[in-house]
Design a protein around this motif. Structure first.
Motif, PDB file in Angstrom:
ATOM      1  N   PRO A  26       0.966  -1.125  -0.076  1.00  0.00           N
ATOM      2  CA  PRO A  26      -0.062   0.042  -0.052  1.00  0.00           C
ATOM      3  C   PRO A  26       0.834   1.230   0.099  1.00  0.00           C
ATOM      4  O   PRO A  26       2.242   1.188   0.466  1.00  0.00           O
ATOM      5  N   PRO A  27       0.305   2.479  -0.707  1.00  0.00           N
ATOM      6  CA  PRO A  27       1.092   3.369  -0.361  1.00  0.00           C
ATOM      7  C   PRO A  27       1.523   4.002   0.816  1.00  0.00           C
ATOM      8  O   PRO A  27       0.796   3.934   1.692  1.00  0.00           O
ATOM      9  N   LEU A  28       2.919   4.242   0.987  1.00  0.00           N
ATOM     10  CA  LEU A  28       3.379   4.621   2.379  1.00  0.00           C
ATOM     11  C   LEU A  28       2.837   6.068   2.560  1.00  0.00           C
ATOM     12  O   LEU A  28       2.589   6.764   1.648  1.00  0.00           O
ATOM     13  N   PRO A  29       2.608   6.463   3.874  1.00  0.00           N
ATOM     14  CA  PRO A  29       2.418   7.739   4.370  1.00  0.00           C
ATOM     15  C   PRO A  29       3.232   8.768   3.298  1.00  0.00           C
ATOM     16  O   PRO A  29       4.650   8.634   3.318  1.00  0.00           O
ATOM     17  N   ARG A  30       2.723   9.685   2.708  1.00  0.00           N
ATOM     18  CA  ARG A  30       3.409  10.949   1.923  1.00  0.00           C
ATOM     19  C   ARG A  30       4.363  11.548   2.818  1.00  0.00           C
ATOM     20  O   ARG A  30       3.943  12.301   3.848  1.00  0.00           O
ATOM     21  N   LEU A  31       5.733  11.545   2.454  1.00  0.00           N
ATOM     22  CA  LEU A  31       6.668  12.288   3.190  1.00  0.00           C
ATOM     23  C   LEU A  31       6.169  13.884   2.479  1.00  0.00           C
ATOM     24  O   LEU A  31       5.777  14.168   1.455  1.00  0.00           O
ATOM     25  N   ARG A  32       6.706  14.723   3.637  1.00  0.00           N
ATOM     26  CA  ARG A  32       6.615  16.033   3.293  1.00  0.00           C
ATOM     27  C   ARG A  32       7.537  16.724   2.157  1.00  0.00           C
ATOM     28  O   ARG A  32       8.527  16.496   2.254  1.00  0.00           O
TER      29      ARG A  32
END
Length: 307
Positions: free
Chosen positions: A141-147
């Motif tokens: 699954p997509p990882l938490p979006r990096l800033r």
């Protein structure tokens, strides 16, 4: 195509459909090689105007050079290569030809690139770019979006003029750059199946300026990969992935005989060569493609390129 993942390429609905997306019939010079009344080889030369050193030149891409076992070997190609290139030049008006020769294709390296005193009039090859075709498995699954300092959005029809100008500036600095601003870009948006303004991802900086562009394209309607066999490491990878896919919500790899669905990352343009721009674009494309039945996202990356 041999390897741990053995594939065959299929063209649909016919051999020429892929060419017709980009080239008018008079720009396609296709040669068939026969033995005992059967087609045992093919070569294609696809002509277009290109940008080279800031100037416009007529070029042709040599594509789909294929021979069956009945015609394999440098002797056949050694005899016909030079006269066929002359015919292609007369047919297309091309001043320069370019092609792709894979590092692992020893037969092509020997037949095309290496000099042989038996065939002194073979065309001369000069290396231009070294690159890798990178396949990103649409797995976890997509990882938490990096800033990231870039905001990515899907394009709309009203963005296409800005996208075209952005791409065309980039093409002027590339060898064999495309002339996109004379209807070719509009033709792609109109004629490429499963492709349009919504296929594009736009990365903008904090001031709203365009920093990078790419698009995804599923070429299923004109070009397909069919799995022939899993061998070596790919047997283990497939077993492990097929167990994990239902838990992760991914797409299982196809069985031998089935089609391998994938998408290309195309129209990639990051003039700053900032890897963070590509990372932001990939984040967005990955999240949208995963779970659509596609297994891979394929992209071209030049070696020694900061991206």
């Amino acid at each position: 195509m041999d390897g741990d993942l053995r594939l065959s390429v299929e063209r649909h609905p016919d051999y020429f459909a892929l060419y017709d997306l980009e080239h008018d019939p008079e720009e396609q010079h296709v040669r068939a090689f026969e033995k005992d009344g059967e087609v045992e080889g093919v070569a294609a030369f696809l002509a277009r105007d290109a940008l080279l050193g800031g100037e416009r030149v007529r070029t042709a891409y040599m594509s789909d050079l294929r021979f069956s076992d009945a015609l394999r070997g440098g002797k056949v190609l050694g005899k016909v290569f030079a006269p066929e290139m002359r015919l292609a030049r007369e047919a297309t008006g091309a001043e320069l030809f370019y092609t792709v020769v894979f590092d692992g294709n020893g037969a092509a390296q020997k037949a095309l690139v290496k000099r042989d005193p038996r065939w002194p009039d073979k065309p001369l090859y000069r290396p231009l770019r070294r690159f890798d075709i990178t396949s990103v498995l649409l797995a976890h699954p997509p990882l938490p979006r990096l800033r990231r300092p870039y905001r990515v959005t899907r394009a709309r029809a009203e963005d296409m003029d800005e996208v075209l100008a952005f791409l065309q500036r980039d093409q002027r600095g590339r060898p064999f750059g495309y002339v996109l601003d004379e209807g070719r870009f509009e033709r792609r948006l109109r004629d490429w199946p499963r492709f349009g303004a919504e296929s594009f991802y736009l990365a903008r900086d904090g001031q709203g300026r365009l920093a990078g562009v790419t698009a995804t394209w599923d070429a299923f309607d004109v070009k397909r990969y069919r799995v022939r066999a899993y061998r070596g490491a790919m047997k283990r990878i497939r077993r492990a992935w097929d167990l994990a896919a239902p838990l992760l919500g991914g797409t299982k790899l196809p069985a031998p005989g089935e089609l391998l669905r994938y998408a290309y990352l195309t129209h990639l343009c990051v003039p700053s060569e900032d890897p963070a721009v590509l990372a932001a674009l990939l984040d967005a494309a990955y999240a949208d493609l995963r779970g659509t039945g596609l297994c891979f996202l394929m992209l071209y990356l030049e070696r020694e390129d900061p991206l």
